[in-house]
Scaffold this motif. Structure first.
Motif, short mmCIF file in Angstrom:
data_model
loop_
_atom_site.label_atom_id
_atom_site.label_comp_id
_atom_site.label_asym_id
_atom_site.label_seq_id
_atom_site.Cartn_x
_atom_site.Cartn_y
_atom_site.Cartn_z
N MET A 24 0.81 -1.22 0.00
CA MET A 24 0.00 0.00 0.00
C MET A 24 0.84 1.27 0.00
SD MET A 24 -3.41 -0.70 2.31
CE MET A 24 -2.49 -0.60 3.85
N ARG A 61 -5.54 4.25 -6.80
CA ARG A 61 -6.11 3.01 -7.31
C ARG A 61 -5.09 1.87 -7.23
NH1 ARG A 61 -10.51 1.56 -10.02
NH2 ARG A 61 -10.44 -0.52 -10.95
N VAL A 74 -4.73 0.72 -3.52
CA VAL A 74 -5.87 -0.07 -3.07
C VAL A 74 -5.84 -1.44 -3.73
CG1 VAL A 74 -8.39 -0.26 -3.16
CG2 VAL A 74 -7.33 1.93 -2.56
N ILE A 111 -5.15 2.03 6.43
CA ILE A 111 -5.98 2.53 5.33
C ILE A 111 -6.51 3.92 5.65
CG2 ILE A 111 -8.10 2.13 4.02
CD1 ILE A 111 -7.53 -0.87 4.34
N ILE A 167 -13.55 -0.88 5.18
CA ILE A 167 -12.90 -1.50 4.01
C ILE A 167 -12.25 -2.82 4.41
CG2 ILE A 167 -10.97 -1.26 2.39
CD1 ILE A 167 -11.67 1.77 2.32
N THR A 169 -11.78 -3.34 -5.61
CA THR A 169 -11.14 -2.04 -5.88
C THR A 169 -12.16 -1.06 -6.44
OG1 THR A 169 -9.01 -3.12 -6.31
CG2 THR A 169 -9.28 -0.88 -7.13
N VAL A 229 -14.53 0.08 -3.61
CA VAL A 229 -13.90 1.05 -2.70
C VAL A 229 -13.78 2.42 -3.36
CG1 VAL A 229 -11.74 1.65 -1.54
CG2 VAL A 229 -12.62 -0.69 -1.38
#
Length: 200
Positions: free
Chosen positions: A77, A85, A88, A135, A158, A185, A188
């Motif tokens: 991450m 994008r 994630v 996150i 998430i 993805t 989210v």
């Protein structure tokens, strides 16, 4: 040998954990303490003595394997490639890849040990909370989220969503991992802008 003495023998402790890994890797949630002791060439009381009790062994295994999971997801991450994008996508993909590659361990720790032992449940819950905070920090830094409390809510939501979708996917191996990653993805990244607009 006392528990205190056994903790001073890291090689012996490591050998016992490797025996546990071998048995769980073969048998998954059905792995017994007797089988782990037999694999290590010791009796169950001696096995427990090295970790205090069964709960101690469960917690040690949970901490041992969760560290690998957290570090791998954290690293994926934090990469800059692909922007938000990409981060994630890579975080979700890393999580799903690891639980699939370590299916027996995942099910042993998340389903059996977590259900049997409150301390292990706490360890695994701490892992999920840590990922939620990671996150949330990412949302605050890179996703235009300005409310820390809202970022925490979304971050933990998430994690819960991905974990539950991952459990479903493990029971449906005919579905390609890439399809699951792409679907999560999209969810989210389409949900966050709408929620941000609604909160403004």
């Amino acid at each position: 040998m006392s528990a205190r003495t056994s903790r001073r023998d890291p090689d012996r402790r490591r050998a016992l954990l490797e025996a546990a890994d071998a048995v769980i890797g073969r048998e998954g949630p059905e792995a017994s303490m007797a089988a782990i002791a037999a694999e290590a060439g010791v009796s169950k009381p001696i096995l427990y003595r090295h970790f205090g009790d069964k709960s101690g062994l469960y917690q040690t295994l949970a901490e041992r394997h969760s560290r690998v999971l957290i570090e791998a997801i954290r690293e994926s991450m934090r990469r800059d490639a692909g922007g938000m994008r990409g981060r994630v996508h890579d975080g979700i993909d890393t999580y799903l890849a690891l639980i699939a590659e370590n299916l027996h361990f995942y099910r042993f720790l998340m389903h059996r040990a977590r259900a049997e032992d409150t301390a292990t449940h706490s360890v695994m819950s701490t892992v999920m909370h840590s990922l939620g905070r990671e996150i949330a920090d990412l949302l605050l830094a890179d996703a235009g989220v300005h409310d820390p409390a809202r970022a925490q809510v979304w971050g933990h939501a998430i994690v819960g969503m991905v974990q539950n979708a991952g459990d479903w996917w493990l029971d449906h191996p005919d579905v390609e991992r890439a399809s699951v990653v792409a679907a999560l993805t999209d969810l989210v990244l389409s949900g966050l802008p709408a929620a941000a607009v609604a909160s403004s």
